[in-house]
Enzyme design. Sequence first.
Site, short mmCIF file in Angstrom:
data_model
loop_
_atom_site.label_atom_id
_atom_site.label_comp_id
_atom_site.label_asym_id
_atom_site.label_seq_id
_atom_site.Cartn_x
_atom_site.Cartn_y
_atom_site.Cartn_z
N ASP A 6 -13.22 -4.72 31.54
CA ASP A 6 -12.90 -4.86 30.12
C ASP A 6 -11.43 -5.25 30.04
O ASP A 6 -10.67 -4.98 30.97
CB ASP A 6 -13.13 -3.51 29.39
CG ASP A 6 -13.36 -3.68 27.89
OD1 ASP A 6 -14.46 -3.38 27.42
OD2 ASP A 6 -12.42 -4.14 27.19
N ASP A 34 -10.29 -10.17 32.16
CA ASP A 34 -10.64 -10.96 30.99
C ASP A 34 -11.72 -11.97 31.40
O ASP A 34 -11.48 -12.82 32.26
CB ASP A 34 -9.36 -11.70 30.53
CG ASP A 34 -9.58 -12.52 29.27
OD1 ASP A 34 -10.72 -12.89 28.98
OD2 ASP A 34 -8.57 -12.81 28.59
N VAL A 35 -12.89 -11.86 30.77
CA VAL A 35 -14.02 -12.70 31.20
C VAL A 35 -13.77 -14.19 30.93
O VAL A 35 -14.52 -15.03 31.43
CB VAL A 35 -15.35 -12.28 30.53
CG1 VAL A 35 -15.74 -10.85 30.90
CG2 VAL A 35 -15.31 -12.46 29.01
N SER A 110 -27.38 -11.97 20.49
CA SER A 110 -27.43 -11.29 19.18
C SER A 110 -28.58 -11.89 18.38
O SER A 110 -28.96 -13.06 18.62
CB SER A 110 -26.11 -11.54 18.44
OG SER A 110 -26.24 -11.30 17.06
N TYR A 123 -19.66 -17.44 15.69
CA TYR A 123 -20.25 -16.33 16.46
C TYR A 123 -21.72 -16.65 16.76
O TYR A 123 -22.19 -16.53 17.89
CB TYR A 123 -20.11 -15.04 15.65
CG TYR A 123 -20.71 -13.82 16.30
CD1 TYR A 123 -20.02 -13.10 17.28
CD2 TYR A 123 -21.98 -13.36 15.93
CE1 TYR A 123 -20.57 -11.97 17.87
CE2 TYR A 123 -22.53 -12.23 16.51
CZ TYR A 123 -21.83 -11.55 17.48
OH TYR A 123 -22.39 -10.43 18.07
N ALA A 125 -23.23 -19.53 16.85
CA ALA A 125 -23.37 -20.65 17.80
C ALA A 125 -23.18 -20.17 19.23
O ALA A 125 -23.91 -20.58 20.15
CB ALA A 125 -22.36 -21.74 17.46
N ASP A 159 -24.68 0.27 16.20
CA ASP A 159 -23.65 1.24 15.85
C ASP A 159 -22.50 1.24 16.89
O ASP A 159 -22.43 2.11 17.75
CB ASP A 159 -24.34 2.62 15.80
CG ASP A 159 -23.36 3.71 15.49
OD1 ASP A 159 -22.31 3.40 14.91
OD2 ASP A 159 -23.66 4.87 15.83
#
Length: 229
Positions: A6, A34-35, A110, A123, A125, A159
Amino acid sequence: KVCFCDTNGELGTKTLSELQSKYGEGNAMFQTCDVSLQQPMENLFKKVKETFGCLDIVCNNAGIGGEVYPLWEKTIDVNLKGTTRGTLLALEHMRTDKGGKGGVIINISSAAGLNVNPLSPVYSATKAGIIALTRSLAMNSEVKSAGVRLNVVCPAFVDTDLIKEINDDNCLDVQKASKFIEMIGVVSKEVVVDCFMELVRDVNQNGAVVKCSKMDGTQYTSIEVKPVT
Ligand SMILES: NC(=O)C1=CN([C@@H]2O[C@H](COP(=O)(O)OP(=O)(O)OC[C@H]3O[C@@H](n4cnc5c(N)ncnc54)[C@H](O)[C@@H]3O)[C@@H](O)[C@H]2O)C=CC1
Ligand SMILES: CCCCC/C=C\C=C\C(=O)C/C=C\C/C=C\CCCC(=O)O
């Protein structure tokens, strides 16, 4: 054994202590990474292989929202390019034809990648791109022969901190978003974890796209695939 990364070192170190006290010091590893950066990600994958011997399961989960410049570019860098980077590096280390032992890659997309989302189009796309990437690689005959499965989870609202941080930078209309979230409902993290675990355990699942939402529960989507000859 688990390794996670992360950009938030403080949160990662806290989570690492919790995992190590529950599962043993040698069974959990954390690396600030950082990915969106190639070299640190390559180093991380190498380190995991050296430490644990092999990679069986890789989850590309890091994701952010951002709709205005320069954040929209960062959203593509983290969500789409980061997930692509993690997926390709995972394949390099897992493919049996490259010295790996096979395994499964689960990418976190998502419901916004399955559906239109006028409140966060960039987001959306990135999340649609993750679905296309994952399904396409899952259907590649060489990847299949090399023993790697790929599946994608598409949660609706969950959540977590992400939905607590909806603002004018990551959403085109915050008021409409709150009403939308109220209508769709918010699913617990546990439901998403159950879905993830099912896709890991069920060796027959490859190229699966699974939506989890409070409103509709967990649904496997079916999208026709024309075989490439
Ligand atoms: N919370 C929700 O309603 C939904 C979330 N998702 C997806 O689930 C995934 C996890 O998100 P949440 O746990 O909800 O959000 P979160 O904001 O709680 O967690 C995201 C994590 O990603 C890390 N991160 C951000 N940029 C990074 C980078 N460049 N490199 C490495 N780590 C980075 C953050 O530090 C944070 O710990 C994301 O891909 C998100 O798009 C999908 C659908 C719904
Ligand atoms: C709305 C602004 C979102 C900005 C980014 C923050 C949170 C992201 C959450 C999600 O990924 C959940 C997303 C989307 C819902 C979109 C469509 C829901 C469709 C529901 C359905 O088809 O049942």
